[in-house]
Motif scaffolding. Structure first.
Motif, PDB file in Angstrom:
ATOM      1  N   LEU A  36       0.822  -1.211   0.000  1.00 44.51           N
ATOM      2  CA  LEU A  36       0.000   0.000   0.000  1.00 44.51           C
ATOM      3  C   LEU A  36       0.858   1.263   0.000  1.00 44.51           C
ATOM      4  O   LEU A  36       0.323   2.366  -0.019  1.00 44.51           O
ATOM      5  N   LYS A  45      -4.863   4.941  -2.912  1.00 41.99           N
ATOM      6  CA  LYS A  45      -4.585   4.219  -1.669  1.00 41.99           C
ATOM      7  C   LYS A  45      -5.838   3.657  -0.982  1.00 41.99           C
ATOM      8  O   LYS A  45      -5.806   2.504  -0.516  1.00 41.99           O
ATOM      9  N   ASN A  71       1.302   2.118   4.906  1.00 41.65           N
ATOM     10  CA  ASN A  71       2.067   3.350   4.799  1.00 41.65           C
ATOM     11  C   ASN A  71       2.707   3.676   6.147  1.00 41.65           C
ATOM     12  O   ASN A  71       2.242   3.254   7.202  1.00 41.65           O
ATOM     13  N   TRP A  77      -2.327   8.092   5.765  1.00 40.48           N
ATOM     14  CA  TRP A  77      -2.990   6.813   5.509  1.00 40.48           C
ATOM     15  C   TRP A  77      -2.664   5.753   6.560  1.00 40.48           C
ATOM     16  O   TRP A  77      -3.304   4.701   6.599  1.00 40.48           O
TER      17      TRP A  77
END
Length: 288
Positions: A36, A45, A71, A77
């Motif tokens: 990701l 994302k 992340n 995120w």
């Protein structure tokens, strides 16, 4: 070492690419890192998060060790990634740029708060100078920490070093991470090789990593899987030698044992048992 799990080849796959997630079901790697982070554009994302979590719960990846890379801490995120990945319950959650034992403990607490099942481990990416210097404390910070993943690209960048054959500029860092990982009893997985067309260079780096003691290598292309699998598996001769050592030790009638003219001690027997455990685990994975 009956619970040994092969990690010869751990392949990054972009979480936003549906075709890549589907193809990953057929690639003969030991592990997958559904990504990701770097491979996913900011706008993609959230959708990628949903896709990799669905993949992790699908049960369609066979015996491959399935992990999700979220992340990094401090990004917009991270919290949502970690919460969703914990609830999906992969084999491990990979976190970039872990820099301290305190961060490990915070990550584990967040995973547990989000409902991560007991089998979901934390894998810490070691890729900054501070992480290398604090590697032992990081490795010992939690029993839920199962592996170091070496981020060689970021490490080279942070050191203002260069990518060169043999990796001389970062060898001290690699050794330090290995020492810490072995002291803590966790796996240590080598960094990626960037030039997917340079087969000779890739195989040389695999051999170097195996000789140094890494458990396996992270990969960026399916074409690298076969080479890593071969490089990090015991050779037929190594397996034969290990069996001879164990058999001679178990049938000894005195305190001195020799095999092919070589004096054998308990430490050699321990190494032989590890070789056979790796061999057996790889064979079981092939037949599974």
């Amino acid at each position: 070492m009956s619970d040994f799990r092969p990690r010869r080849s751990v392949l990054y796959m972009p979480g936003a690419n549906a075709r890549a997630l589907e193809k990953a079901k057929t690639i003969p790697c030991d592990g997958l890192i559904l990504d990701l982070e770097d491979s996913v554009a900011p706008d993609d994302k959230p959708a990628a998060r949903d896709a990799v979590c669905a993949a992790a719960t699908s049960g369609e990846y066979g015996a491959r060790e399935l992990t999700i890379r979220v992340n990094s801490i401090g990004t917009e995120w991270h919290d949502d990634d970690l919460r969703a990945a914990s609830q999906a319950g992969p084999d491990a959650i990979v976190v970039p740029k872990v820099g301290s034992a305190g961060e490990v403990r915070s990550l584990v607490a967040a995973m547990e708060s989000a409902g991560a099942p007991d089998h979901t481990m934390l894998w810490a990416m070691v890729e900054t100078p501070v992480a290398i210097l604090d590697a032992l404390a990081i490795a010992r910070a939690s029993e839920r920490l199962g592996a170091f993943v070496i981020g060689t690209n970021d490490l080279v960048k942070e050191l203002f070093a260069e990518h060169v054959p043999g990796r001389g500029p970062i060898l001290p860092s690699l050794h330090t991470a290995l020492l810490a990982g072995r002291a803590a009893g966790i796996a240590v997985i080598d960094g990626v090789y960037n030039d997917v067309k340079d087969t000779d260079g890739f195989l040389a780096e695999c051999r170097q990593g195996r000789e140094m003691g890494f458990d396996g290598k992270t990969l960026i292309h399916p074409g690298q899987v076969e080479g890593a699998n071969e490089a990090f598996a015991p050779s037929a001769q190594a397996v034969e030698d290990a069996r001879g050592i164990v058999e001679a030790w178990e049938s000894r009638t005195s305190g001195v044992v020799t095999v092919n003219g070589r004096m054998i001690e308990a430490l050699h027997v321990d190494s032989a048992h590890r070789t056979l455990a790796i061999h057996d685990a790889i064979a079981a994975r092939r037949s599974g």
